[in-house]
Design an enzyme around this catalytic site. Structure first.
Site, mmCIF file in Angstrom:
data_model
loop_
_atom_site.group_PDB
_atom_site.id
_atom_site.type_symbol
_atom_site.label_atom_id
_atom_site.label_comp_id
_atom_site.label_asym_id
_atom_site.label_seq_id
_atom_site.Cartn_x
_atom_site.Cartn_y
_atom_site.Cartn_z
ATOM 1 N N ASP A 142 0.828 -1.206 0.000
ATOM 2 C CA ASP A 142 0.000 0.000 0.000
ATOM 3 C C ASP A 142 0.865 1.259 0.000
ATOM 4 O OD1 ASP A 142 -1.353 -2.263 1.123
ATOM 5 O OD2 ASP A 142 -2.903 -0.961 1.923
ATOM 6 N N HIS A 144 -1.046 4.583 -0.637
ATOM 7 C CA HIS A 144 -2.062 5.505 -0.135
ATOM 8 C C HIS A 144 -1.771 6.991 -0.372
ATOM 9 C CE1 HIS A 144 -5.031 2.895 1.624
ATOM 10 N NE2 HIS A 144 -4.088 2.157 2.183
ATOM 11 N N ASP A 171 -3.971 -0.245 -3.514
ATOM 12 C CA ASP A 171 -4.174 0.881 -2.587
ATOM 13 C C ASP A 171 -3.219 2.036 -2.905
ATOM 14 O OD1 ASP A 171 -6.246 -0.439 -1.399
ATOM 15 O OD2 ASP A 171 -5.447 -0.331 0.637
ATOM 16 N N ASP A 174 -6.481 7.374 -1.620
ATOM 17 C CA ASP A 174 -7.184 7.520 -0.336
ATOM 18 C C ASP A 174 -6.212 7.773 0.820
ATOM 19 O OD1 ASP A 174 -9.782 7.353 -1.219
ATOM 20 O OD2 ASP A 174 -9.996 5.216 -0.822
ATOM 21 N N ARG A 175 -6.739 8.485 1.815
ATOM 22 C CA ARG A 175 -6.045 8.834 3.065
ATOM 23 C C ARG A 175 -4.915 9.835 2.856
ATOM 24 N NH1 ARG A 175 -7.894 5.909 7.374
ATOM 25 N NH2 ARG A 175 -8.869 3.879 6.979
ATOM 26 N N ASN A 203 -8.344 -2.794 -2.296
ATOM 27 C CA ASN A 203 -9.739 -2.548 -1.919
ATOM 28 C C ASN A 203 -10.103 -1.067 -1.999
ATOM 29 O OD1 ASN A 203 -8.029 -2.324 0.544
ATOM 30 N ND2 ASN A 203 -9.965 -1.803 1.535
ATOM 31 N N HIS A 204 -9.107 -0.179 -1.919
ATOM 32 C CA HIS A 204 -9.399 1.254 -2.004
ATOM 33 C C HIS A 204 -9.575 1.725 -3.445
ATOM 34 C CE1 HIS A 204 -9.249 2.986 2.090
ATOM 35 N NE2 HIS A 204 -8.669 1.823 2.345
ATOM 36 N N HIS A 261 -3.612 -8.126 -3.077
ATOM 37 C CA HIS A 261 -3.763 -7.095 -2.055
ATOM 38 C C HIS A 261 -4.194 -7.678 -0.714
ATOM 39 C CE1 HIS A 261 -4.324 -3.181 -0.299
ATOM 40 N NE2 HIS A 261 -5.529 -3.553 0.100
ATOM 41 N N ARG A 342 -14.253 -7.214 9.377
ATOM 42 C CA ARG A 342 -14.439 -6.239 8.289
ATOM 43 C C ARG A 342 -15.863 -6.275 7.731
ATOM 44 N NH1 ARG A 342 -9.582 -3.956 6.202
ATOM 45 N NH2 ARG A 342 -7.691 -5.142 6.632
ATOM 46 N N HIS A 369 -2.547 -4.673 2.527
ATOM 47 C CA HIS A 369 -3.891 -4.462 3.078
ATOM 48 C C HIS A 369 -3.942 -4.032 4.543
ATOM 49 C CE1 HIS A 369 -8.194 -4.741 2.949
ATOM 50 N NE2 HIS A 369 -8.317 -5.924 3.521
#
Length: 474
Positions: A142, A144, A171, A174-175, A203-204, A261, A342, A369
């Site tokens: 990730d 991000h 990923d 995001d964030r 997943n993002h 991921h 989750r 992840h």
């Protein structure tokens, strides 16, 4: 590779004047600023601001912008490296609303169209078999939207080349505050070297996550219309979502290493329904139910047939496998079970890792992840302070979790930060199944910027999600 891209947004934009299409050398090279973290969320009417410029000890490198698409449609190494330099420079010197001055929407369209054409043609599980005795494979977790850490990682590991293959485990957005720049840089590398860069989905890379964790708002701010509306921004966001749909789900490196991921996935047994006359009556009926039937690990053949173009749940039927691959987590408890923490995906134990490795003659699973915030809630599993953990050691090999975003998340509501390192893995010949870990610190100071989401109130993606909201998103 040559790609002629039709620019759908052209009708929305006024024609550029001569002064707008030519870069001003004096404008391209002001001094770089120093900056500090500013962890404040963005209210609906606010625009992130950058720090005031301050002269550093040396002049910044030359940057050439606005970025223009090559006339022949073929990217070069110089073009991609300039793109990275421009994004680094603009993140420190310009406000987010000035982003179209750096990357006009017509160039965005060309890049995303070319990359999407490549990605959509790749299989769900890409096989990276052309690994010679002089080759290395770099696996990245990730990131991000932490642009400056990604730029460091690429330089530290060595840029993609004929003998250096990169596999990114998803990923990208995001964030962090620079998800758009990060994703576009990786797309540019993919277009330049499609057989040396593999971008898997996280997943993002979904509509739900990007609407909750900031990427959608980031895009709308950076491509806001002159009249304050979101027509261009919505166009850019839709194109990003379409590109996400094309990202492969997993890779197998040299026949020995599986990367994805989230990780492993269930078997979906299917039974053809009775067929009436005509094609309209033909359908597939599942003969297993994830809540009532015993779960069984899926096969690589099932993975290859999964429908990966679904952006969000409901993860059901033939869509269960992508949901598992993107959202599942390992556990120290044996067995395979629904991931109730989750609310999506699976939890699998060391016995499942052994079964998967042995069945497909693999030596290593590399998944991502989970950052430091997720791992502090997971008893029995290691923390993410070094950017990786070895979660399962079994007879056939190992399961590793890899996380490449140091000092994550960028925006935190507490004074005490995780201060985790990021890491990447280098796989070397002859078998490419012995991981060499490279941990690295975050690049500091990060340019001053405000968050694009309410990070203090947003539910963590490692907690039970609002599935109804995910399923009904327009």
């Amino acid at each position: 590779m040559s790609c002629n891209c039709d620019i759908e947004i052209a009708a929305l934009l006024p024609p550029e004047s001569e002064s707008e299409s030519e870069s001003d050398p004096s404008h391209c090279n002001p001094p770089l600023p120093t900056s500090q973290h500013q962890e404040q969320s963005l209210s609906p009417n606010q625009v992130p601001e950058v720090a005031e410029p301050a002269i550093l000890g040396s002049s910044p490198p030359e940057v050439d912008f606005p970025i223009e698409w090559p006339p022949d449609g073929k990217l070069s190494l110089d073009w991609v490296q300039n793109l990275m330099s421009v994004f680094d420079w603009s993140s420190r010197n310009l406000t987010p609303t000035q982003f179209p001055e750096v990357l006009p929407v017509r160039v965005f369209d060309s890049l995303v169209l070319c990359a999407s054409k490549i990605l959509h043609k790749e299989p769900n599980c890409v096989k990276i078999d052309d690994c010679g005795p002089d080759s290395t494979v770099v696996v990245v977790g990730d990131v991000h939207g932490q642009l400056h850490d990604v730029l460091f990682l690429l330089k530290d590991a060595g840029y993609p080349s004929e003998n250096r293959v990169f596999v990114f485990n998803g990923d990208y957005v995001d964030r962090g505050a620079w998800g758009l720049e990060t994703f576009l840089i990786l797309l540019a590398w993919k277009v330049l070297m499609p057989k040396s860069v593999y971008l898997l989905r996280g997943n993002h890379e979904s509509k739900y996550c990007t609407s909750v964790y900031g990427f959608e708002k980031e895009v709308l701010v950076k491509y806001r219309d002159d009249d304050g509306k979101d027509r261009v921004g919505k166009h850019v966001y839709r194109k990003c979502l379409g590109c996400f749909e094309g990202l492969p789900l997993a890779s197998i490196i040299n026949g020995h290493v599986y990367t994805a991921h989230g990780g492993l996935f269930r078997s979906i047994a299917v039974t053809p329904a009775k067929r009436g006359k005509g094609k309209k009556n033909r359908k597939i009926v599942l003969n297993s139910n994830s809540e009532t039937s015993t779960l069984v690990l899926g096969s690589l053949d099932e993975l290859s047939k999964a429908r990966r173009s679904v952006l969000d749940p409901p993860w059901e039927g033939l869509n269960l496998i992508p949901g598992d691959v993107l959202w599942s987590d390992p556990s120290m408890k044996p067995g395979l079970a629904p991931n109730k923490v989750r609310g999506i995906g699976l939890i699998w134990g060391p016995d499942c890792t052994e079964d998967f490795l042995k069945k497909f003659q693999l030596k290593l699973i590399i998944r991502s992840h989970e950052g430091p915030d997720a791992r502090e809630k997971r008893p029995g599993l290691g923390g993410m302070d070094q950017g990786y953990t070895i979660d399962h050691i079994v007879e056939s090999g190992k399961l590793i979790t890899l996380f490449s975003a140091p000092d994550y998340p960028q925006f935190q509501g507490t004074e005490e930060r995780y201060r985790n390192k990021g890491a990447y893995i280098v796989l070397e010949p002859p078998n490419f199944d012995h991981p060499v870990f490279h941990s690295f610190e975050a690049i500091t100071p990060r340019p001053q910027v405000k968050a694009y989401y309410d990070y203090e109130e947003a539910i963590d993606s490692d907690e039970e999600l609002d599935m109804a909201s995910m399923a009904t998103s327009p």
